[in-house]
Motif scaffolding. Structure first.
Motif, PDB file in Angstrom:
ATOM      1  N   GLN A   1      61.075  43.709 -17.762  1.00 59.63           N
ATOM      2  CA  GLN A   1      60.919  43.218 -16.390  1.00 59.63           C
ATOM      3  C   GLN A   1      61.601  44.126 -15.368  1.00 59.63           C
ATOM      4  O   GLN A   1      62.149  43.670 -14.372  1.00 59.63           O
ATOM      5  N   MET A   2      61.586  45.412 -15.645  1.00 62.04           N
ATOM      6  CA  MET A   2      62.150  46.411 -14.736  1.00 62.04           C
ATOM      7  C   MET A   2      60.983  47.231 -14.201  1.00 62.04           C
ATOM      8  O   MET A   2      60.671  48.303 -14.712  1.00 62.04           O
ATOM      9  N   TRP A   3      60.322  46.723 -13.165  1.00 60.95           N
ATOM     10  CA  TRP A   3      59.083  47.307 -12.676  1.00 60.95           C
ATOM     11  C   TRP A   3      59.284  48.673 -12.047  1.00 60.95           C
ATOM     12  O   TRP A   3      58.543  49.612 -12.348  1.00 60.95           O
ATOM     13  N   ILE A   4      60.271  48.801 -11.174  1.00 62.37           N
ATOM     14  CA  ILE A   4      60.481  50.070 -10.453  1.00 62.37           C
ATOM     15  C   ILE A   4      60.907  51.185 -11.412  1.00 62.37           C
ATOM     16  O   ILE A   4      60.326  52.280 -11.370  1.00 62.37           O
ATOM     17  N   PRO A   5      61.901  50.980 -12.303  1.00 63.77           N
ATOM     18  CA  PRO A   5      62.239  52.070 -13.241  1.00 63.77           C
ATOM     19  C   PRO A   5      61.077  52.439 -14.171  1.00 63.77           C
ATOM     20  O   PRO A   5      60.914  53.606 -14.509  1.00 63.77           O
ATOM     21  N   GLY A   6      60.277  51.472 -14.566  1.00 64.70           N
ATOM     22  CA  GLY A   6      59.122  51.778 -15.409  1.00 64.70           C
ATOM     23  C   GLY A   6      58.101  52.634 -14.676  1.00 64.70           C
ATOM     24  O   GLY A   6      57.542  53.577 -15.241  1.00 64.70           O
ATOM     25  N   LEU A   7      57.868  52.311 -13.405  1.00 66.54           N
ATOM     26  CA  LEU A   7      56.930  53.093 -12.603  1.00 66.54           C
ATOM     27  C   LEU A   7      57.456  54.498 -12.350  1.00 66.54           C
ATOM     28  O   LEU A   7      56.715  55.483 -12.439  1.00 66.54           O
ATOM     29  N   VAL A   8      58.744  54.606 -12.051  1.00 64.22           N
ATOM     30  CA  VAL A   8      59.358  55.919 -11.828  1.00 64.22           C
ATOM     31  C   VAL A   8      59.303  56.752 -13.108  1.00 64.22           C
ATOM     32  O   VAL A   8      59.005  57.950 -13.068  1.00 64.22           O
ATOM     33  N   MET A   9      59.571  56.104 -14.245  1.00 60.93           N
ATOM     34  CA  MET A   9      59.527  56.814 -15.520  1.00 60.93           C
ATOM     35  C   MET A   9      58.108  57.305 -15.815  1.00 60.93           C
ATOM     36  O   MET A   9      57.915  58.421 -16.303  1.00 60.93           O
ATOM     37  N   MET A  10      57.118  56.499 -15.491  1.00 56.91           N
ATOM     38  CA  MET A  10      55.726  56.884 -15.714  1.00 56.91           C
ATOM     39  C   MET A  10      55.337  58.075 -14.846  1.00 56.91           C
ATOM     40  O   MET A  10      54.748  59.041 -15.332  1.00 56.91           O
ATOM     41  N   ILE A  11      55.673  58.022 -13.579  1.00 53.76           N
ATOM     42  CA  ILE A  11      55.307  59.108 -12.665  1.00 53.76           C
ATOM     43  C   ILE A  11      56.031  60.396 -13.021  1.00 53.76           C
ATOM     44  O   ILE A  11      55.425  61.471 -13.078  1.00 53.76           O
ATOM     45  N   ALA A  12      57.331  60.298 -13.295  1.00 52.63           N
ATOM     46  CA  ALA A  12      58.105  61.497 -13.626  1.00 52.63           C
ATOM     47  C   ALA A  12      57.649  62.112 -14.946  1.00 52.63           C
ATOM     48  O   ALA A  12      57.478  63.335 -15.052  1.00 52.63           O
ATOM     49  N   GLY A  13      57.439  61.289 -15.960  1.00 46.28           N
ATOM     50  CA  GLY A  13      57.007  61.799 -17.260  1.00 46.28           C
ATOM     51  C   GLY A  13      55.640  62.443 -17.208  1.00 46.28           C
ATOM     52  O   GLY A  13      55.417  63.499 -17.796  1.00 46.28           O
ATOM     53  N   HIS A  14      54.733  61.822 -16.478  1.00 44.03           N
ATOM     54  CA  HIS A  14      53.384  62.381 -16.387  1.00 44.03           C
ATOM     55  C   HIS A  14      53.375  63.674 -15.572  1.00 44.03           C
ATOM     56  O   HIS A  14      52.663  64.621 -15.919  1.00 44.03           O
ATOM     57  N   THR A  15      54.174  63.705 -14.515  1.00 47.91           N
ATOM     58  CA  THR A  15      54.259  64.928 -13.706  1.00 47.91           C
ATOM     59  C   THR A  15      54.803  66.089 -14.528  1.00 47.91           C
ATOM     60  O   THR A  15      54.267  67.208 -14.473  1.00 47.91           O
ATOM     61  N   LEU A  16      55.849  65.847 -15.292  1.00 46.88           N
ATOM     62  CA  LEU A  16      56.405  66.902 -16.152  1.00 46.88           C
ATOM     63  C   LEU A  16      55.388  67.352 -17.211  1.00 46.88           C
ATOM     64  O   LEU A  16      55.277  68.546 -17.496  1.00 46.88           O
ATOM     65  N   ALA A  17      54.650  66.413 -17.771  1.00 50.42           N
ATOM     66  CA  ALA A  17      53.654  66.761 -18.782  1.00 50.42           C
ATOM     67  C   ALA A  17      52.519  67.577 -18.180  1.00 50.42           C
ATOM     68  O   ALA A  17      52.017  68.512 -18.808  1.00 50.42           O
ATOM     69  N   VAL A  18      52.112  67.258 -16.961  1.00 45.41           N
ATOM     70  CA  VAL A  18      51.043  68.015 -16.304  1.00 45.41           C
ATOM     71  C   VAL A  18      51.506  69.438 -16.001  1.00 45.41           C
ATOM     72  O   VAL A  18      50.774  70.406 -16.225  1.00 45.41           O
ATOM     73  N   PHE A  19      52.738  69.584 -15.495  1.00 43.13           N
ATOM     74  CA  PHE A  19      53.251  70.932 -15.221  1.00 43.13           C
ATOM     75  C   PHE A  19      53.354  71.750 -16.501  1.00 43.13           C
ATOM     76  O   PHE A  19      53.019  72.940 -16.521  1.00 43.13           O
TER      77      PHE A  19
END
Length: 87
Positions: free
Chosen positions: A45-63
């Protein structure tokens, strides 16, 4: 030595030579990243950290995938053969 021989042309589809990417990131990394972010967001039930983790992880994977689309396989091989080449 690269003489063209008639009748020996083979059309290879582009999808057979390129890695499978999901929104620019390797498919396995994107699925793992989404699963972990969903577990944090939905399970804890930690919505903001989960969203931040998703965006950061995907951005690093794309780079990383833009630099080398096979970086996951290379990283796993490096970790598996770490002690092989020590002097």
């Amino acid at each position: 030595m690269s003489a063209h021989l008639e009748g020996f042309d083979v059309a290879v589809h582009r999808s057979l030579t390129e890695p499978i990417l999901l929104a620019g990131a390797p498919r396995s990394v994107a699925i793992l990243n989404g699963t972990l972010a969903a577990a944090v967001g939905l399970g804890l039930q930690m919505w903001i950290p989960g969203l931040v983790m998703m965006i950061a992880g995907h951005t690093l994977a794309v780079f990383a995938a833009k630099r080398d689309p096979h970086f996951v396989e290379v990283l796993l091989r490096h970790l598996r053969q770490r002690g092989q080449y020590e002097c």
